[in-house]
Scaffold this motif. Structure first.
Motif, PDB file in Angstrom:
ATOM      1  N   VAL A 112     -44.426  11.359  22.826  1.00 14.98           N
ATOM      2  CA  VAL A 112     -45.329  12.443  22.417  1.00 14.98           C
ATOM      3  C   VAL A 112     -46.308  11.941  21.361  1.00 14.98           C
ATOM      4  O   VAL A 112     -47.498  12.297  21.383  1.00 14.98           O
ATOM      5  CB  VAL A 112     -44.529  13.670  21.935  1.00 14.98           C
ATOM      6  CG1 VAL A 112     -45.431  14.686  21.245  1.00 14.98           C
ATOM      7  CG2 VAL A 112     -43.810  14.327  23.117  1.00 14.98           C
ATOM      8  N   LEU A 113     -45.855  11.083  20.456  1.00 13.10           N
ATOM      9  CA  LEU A 113     -46.774  10.505  19.469  1.00 13.10           C
ATOM     10  C   LEU A 113     -47.853   9.680  20.179  1.00 13.10           C
ATOM     11  O   LEU A 113     -49.020   9.696  19.776  1.00 13.10           O
ATOM     12  CB  LEU A 113     -46.022   9.641  18.455  1.00 13.10           C
ATOM     13  CG  LEU A 113     -45.174  10.419  17.432  1.00 13.10           C
ATOM     14  CD1 LEU A 113     -44.308   9.459  16.615  1.00 13.10           C
ATOM     15  CD2 LEU A 113     -46.048  11.253  16.498  1.00 13.10           C
ATOM     16  N   ILE A 171     -48.960  10.277  23.216  1.00 17.84           N
ATOM     17  CA  ILE A 171     -49.851  11.272  23.829  1.00 17.84           C
ATOM     18  C   ILE A 171     -50.821  11.815  22.775  1.00 17.84           C
ATOM     19  O   ILE A 171     -52.015  11.991  23.035  1.00 17.84           O
ATOM     20  CB  ILE A 171     -49.026  12.407  24.481  1.00 17.84           C
ATOM     21  CG1 ILE A 171     -48.263  11.864  25.700  1.00 17.84           C
ATOM     22  CG2 ILE A 171     -49.918  13.591  24.864  1.00 17.84           C
ATOM     23  CD1 ILE A 171     -47.274  12.838  26.312  1.00 17.84           C
ATOM     24  N   GLU A 172     -50.308  12.052  21.576  1.00 14.53           N
ATOM     25  CA  GLU A 172     -51.185  12.520  20.488  1.00 14.53           C
ATOM     26  C   GLU A 172     -52.294  11.508  20.214  1.00 14.53           C
ATOM     27  O   GLU A 172     -53.447  11.877  19.949  1.00 14.53           O
ATOM     28  CB  GLU A 172     -50.374  12.738  19.203  1.00 14.53           C
ATOM     29  CG  GLU A 172     -49.377  13.873  19.306  1.00 14.53           C
ATOM     30  CD  GLU A 172     -48.588  14.079  18.017  1.00 14.53           C
ATOM     31  OE1 GLU A 172     -49.111  13.784  16.921  1.00 14.53           O
ATOM     32  OE2 GLU A 172     -47.439  14.533  18.098  1.00 14.53           O
ATOM     33  N   PHE A 221     -39.580  20.746  16.799  1.00 16.78           N
ATOM     34  CA  PHE A 221     -40.292  20.426  18.043  1.00 16.78           C
ATOM     35  C   PHE A 221     -39.339  20.225  19.217  1.00 16.78           C
ATOM     36  O   PHE A 221     -39.498  20.836  20.278  1.00 16.78           O
ATOM     37  CB  PHE A 221     -41.160  19.175  17.837  1.00 16.78           C
ATOM     38  CG  PHE A 221     -41.820  18.708  19.108  1.00 16.78           C
ATOM     39  CD1 PHE A 221     -42.770  19.492  19.739  1.00 16.78           C
ATOM     40  CD2 PHE A 221     -41.470  17.493  19.688  1.00 16.78           C
ATOM     41  CE1 PHE A 221     -43.376  19.078  20.921  1.00 16.78           C
ATOM     42  CE2 PHE A 221     -42.075  17.069  20.866  1.00 16.78           C
ATOM     43  CZ  PHE A 221     -43.023  17.870  21.484  1.00 16.78           C
ATOM     44  N   ASP A 236     -46.766  17.750  11.765  1.00 15.96           N
ATOM     45  CA  ASP A 236     -47.593  16.904  12.629  1.00 15.96           C
ATOM     46  C   ASP A 236     -48.652  17.746  13.335  1.00 15.96           C
ATOM     47  O   ASP A 236     -48.375  18.429  14.321  1.00 15.96           O
ATOM     48  CB  ASP A 236     -46.658  16.235  13.651  1.00 15.96           C
ATOM     49  CG  ASP A 236     -47.397  15.328  14.617  1.00 15.96           C
ATOM     50  OD1 ASP A 236     -48.638  15.271  14.549  1.00 15.96           O
ATOM     51  OD2 ASP A 236     -46.720  14.696  15.447  1.00 15.96           O
ATOM     52  N   GLY A 259     -50.898  16.933  15.310  1.00 13.67           N
ATOM     53  CA  GLY A 259     -51.084  16.549  16.713  1.00 13.67           C
ATOM     54  C   GLY A 259     -50.232  17.374  17.665  1.00 13.67           C
ATOM     55  O   GLY A 259     -50.532  17.463  18.858  1.00 13.67           O
ATOM     56  N   LEU A 260     -49.157  17.972  17.142  1.00 14.07           N
ATOM     57  CA  LEU A 260     -48.305  18.785  18.018  1.00 14.07           C
ATOM     58  C   LEU A 260     -48.947  20.115  18.391  1.00 14.07           C
ATOM     59  O   LEU A 260     -48.493  20.784  19.318  1.00 14.07           O
ATOM     60  CB  LEU A 260     -46.932  19.008  17.355  1.00 14.07           C
ATOM     61  CG  LEU A 260     -46.043  17.764  17.280  1.00 14.07           C
ATOM     62  CD1 LEU A 260     -44.725  18.084  16.569  1.00 14.07           C
ATOM     63  CD2 LEU A 260     -45.763  17.201  18.676  1.00 14.07           C
ATOM     64  N   VAL A 292     -50.409  19.305  21.741  1.00 18.54           N
ATOM     65  CA  VAL A 292     -49.300  19.027  22.664  1.00 18.54           C
ATOM     66  C   VAL A 292     -48.618  20.336  23.082  1.00 18.54           C
ATOM     67  O   VAL A 292     -48.382  20.582  24.278  1.00 18.54           O
ATOM     68  CB  VAL A 292     -48.290  18.057  22.001  1.00 18.54           C
ATOM     69  CG1 VAL A 292     -46.976  18.013  22.766  1.00 18.54           C
ATOM     70  CG2 VAL A 292     -48.902  16.649  21.892  1.00 18.54           C
TER      71      VAL A 292
END
Lengths: 326, 326
Positions: free
Chosen positions: A41-42, A44-45, B37, B91, B93-94, B97
């Motif tokens: 997921v990181l 993907i970020e 998450f 985060d 960035g989540l 996502v």
């Protein structure tokens, strides 16, 4: 149309611009080698940031129609994939979750035994595991392609048989041409292509006859012969381009966290790093050389169009379907 | 059209069927209270299984057009949301996502101070934090709605001002009508609705005048008065229905993992569990009662259509947009 069946570059604006220069319409990019779910997921970020920062060069690919959209707007569509099933950990529910996040290819194993299948460096290959059968079924359901590039022979043949959808070897060459452990024997290529699957020809020097010294003509003759034997429609390019990666990355690819010893994979103690590329394929700007090379060995325009991208496009279109019932 | 701005039921085929019986076209469902998450992803996996098992009853909602699709096929569209920003951890960035995975609402705080904003049970409310400002901007970019249902007054007013898009209080009533800590003061409702935002009226008994004994007429008169003061277009239902949940769940909602003591929230030591619902709104089959009640207090067909779902539909349509550049 140019579609590359696999790259793992050290991505940068420079490379995104080179993809445009080379007319590359779509690439399947590796976003995980040994990463677990959260680490994937990181990654993907990180890609989401690139999509946000370079909207004029790249876009996120989810469906084959995104390639049309990329072509219309002069960009490259980026499709995500994993070289190992580590991103789904031991949780089959993560197949759909990662598909939702854009994953379209997943290798069932990477060199070693995984929870799902055997890797090509293991001494024994007991075939697809119990979880492997369940995960193939789930990948079939959501539309994530089974990739067996780094898997062992029996596991690959079984995966091709078990899967209701065609599978892929996104990046490898025939073993008969260059007997690298990672290249594929005839019976493996036959099992994959007979079930409608695809083989992407690799430009990673260890997979080439003569390695980095392989000539364009040799490479293109090998493609023409493979087309004669297995049908040109099942073939494409999967360059395995690892542009601008430091050698620490090839070590991570080979060693991950699974050993404290060094494993040189296809390299050796005297040549542990990335091998030098052939001079006719340095980076994304050189796909035109392959096109010319294929013409020089006598392939037709239709065959060349299929090999350079048309065949992957058709495969993406048939296999990147939405989750049913949405 | 019936759209419910918030539910947190103990989901089952029974409840999905009751939604169909009640003609509920879409629901914003809570899928995280205090989950991090990975735990939120497990809850998404649980929903994916329900979508797979009950494709004739429910579908995953991502865009307002999914509500049209649900109506055409006789199903209920399910939109995901969080009552706490715990799913994004630290985060930013989540946000994208989780938006990709279907999240469309996120509360910036739940009763307590969070990394982003203050909750309504804190003694002090210093307003939106540094990270909160960044996350609001990111939520605006990807199209995830800021929900301040459980936030404190100053934080809510600031969120409405900072956000480039309208925000929501998905489930609460006016404090002047029932002075529960969670109900909203006039200046808060004004800040939200003046910026184009929405208030969903709650049927959670602690938010009702007289709690479970509140009459349908009282509830509907309160709606009519709120419409007169703040504009009917900014109002909908957010029932906060927690059907079939065991009392252990209300304890999880209140206590999470943040304390070793018991916190009774809006309950008390003598009544720690879920309070009994008013007899005119037991479950999803009773939205028709609210419709009749609104008619009985003199609201027009157009106003009622907006309150029961049309206003949420318009809000979803304007705010559930794709990530730019895709």
């Amino acid at each position: 149309m140019i579609i590359d069946g696999l790259q793992y570059a050290n991505w940068s604006e420079k490379i995104f611009r080179q993809m445009r220069e080379g007319g590359v319409d779509a690439v399947h990019v590796t976003i995980a080698y040994h990463e677990n779910f959260r680490e994937t997921v990181l990654n993907i970020e990180k890609w989401n940031r690139w999509f946000e920062h370079y909207p004029d060069l790249i876009l996120k690919g989810r469906w084959a129609s995104d390639i049309d959209h990329a072509r219309e707007t002069g960009r490259t569509a980026i499709f995500f994939g994993f070289q190992n099933p580590s991103p789904i950990e031991d949780d089959i529910g993560l197949v759909e979750v990662l598909h939702d996040l854009g994953a379209r290819f997943m290798q069932l194993s990477y060199n070693n035994q995984s929870l799902l299948a055997t890797g090509c460096y293991e001494a024994e290959d007991p075939g697809i595991t119990r979880m492997g059968r369940q995960v193939i079924k789930e990948m079939n359901r959501v539309g994530m392609v089974v990739d067996m590039s780094h898997s062992a022979d029996r596991s690959t043949i079984e995966a091709a048989e078990i899967s209701d959808r065609p599978i892929a070897i996104t990046h490898a060459n025939p073993h008969a041409w260059q007997p690298a452990l990672r290249n594929k024997r005839d019976e493996v290529i036959r099992a994959v292509t007979e079930n409608g699957g695809m083989l992407g020809f690799s430009l990673y020097p260890h997979h080439l006859k003569g390695k980095g010294a392989c000539t364009l003509e040799d490479f293109c003759r090998m493609i023409a012969e493979t087309a004669d034997r297995f049908g040109v429609d099942h073939l494409g390019i999967g360059s395995d381009l690892c542009q601008d990666q430091p050698d620490s990355v090839v070590e991570w690819m080979r060693v991950g966290r699974w050993t404290k010893d060094i494993d040189y994979g296809e390299g050796s103690a005297s040549a542990p790093g990335f091998p030098p590329m052939p001079d006719w394929f340095r980076d994304n700007r050189d796909f035109g050389n392959i096109e010319s090379g294929l013409r020089a060995v006598g392939m037709s325009d239709t065959e060349i169009a299929g090999l350079m991208g048309g065949n992957w496009y058709r495969f993406f279109e048939e296999n990147f379907t939405g989750v049913p019932g949405r």
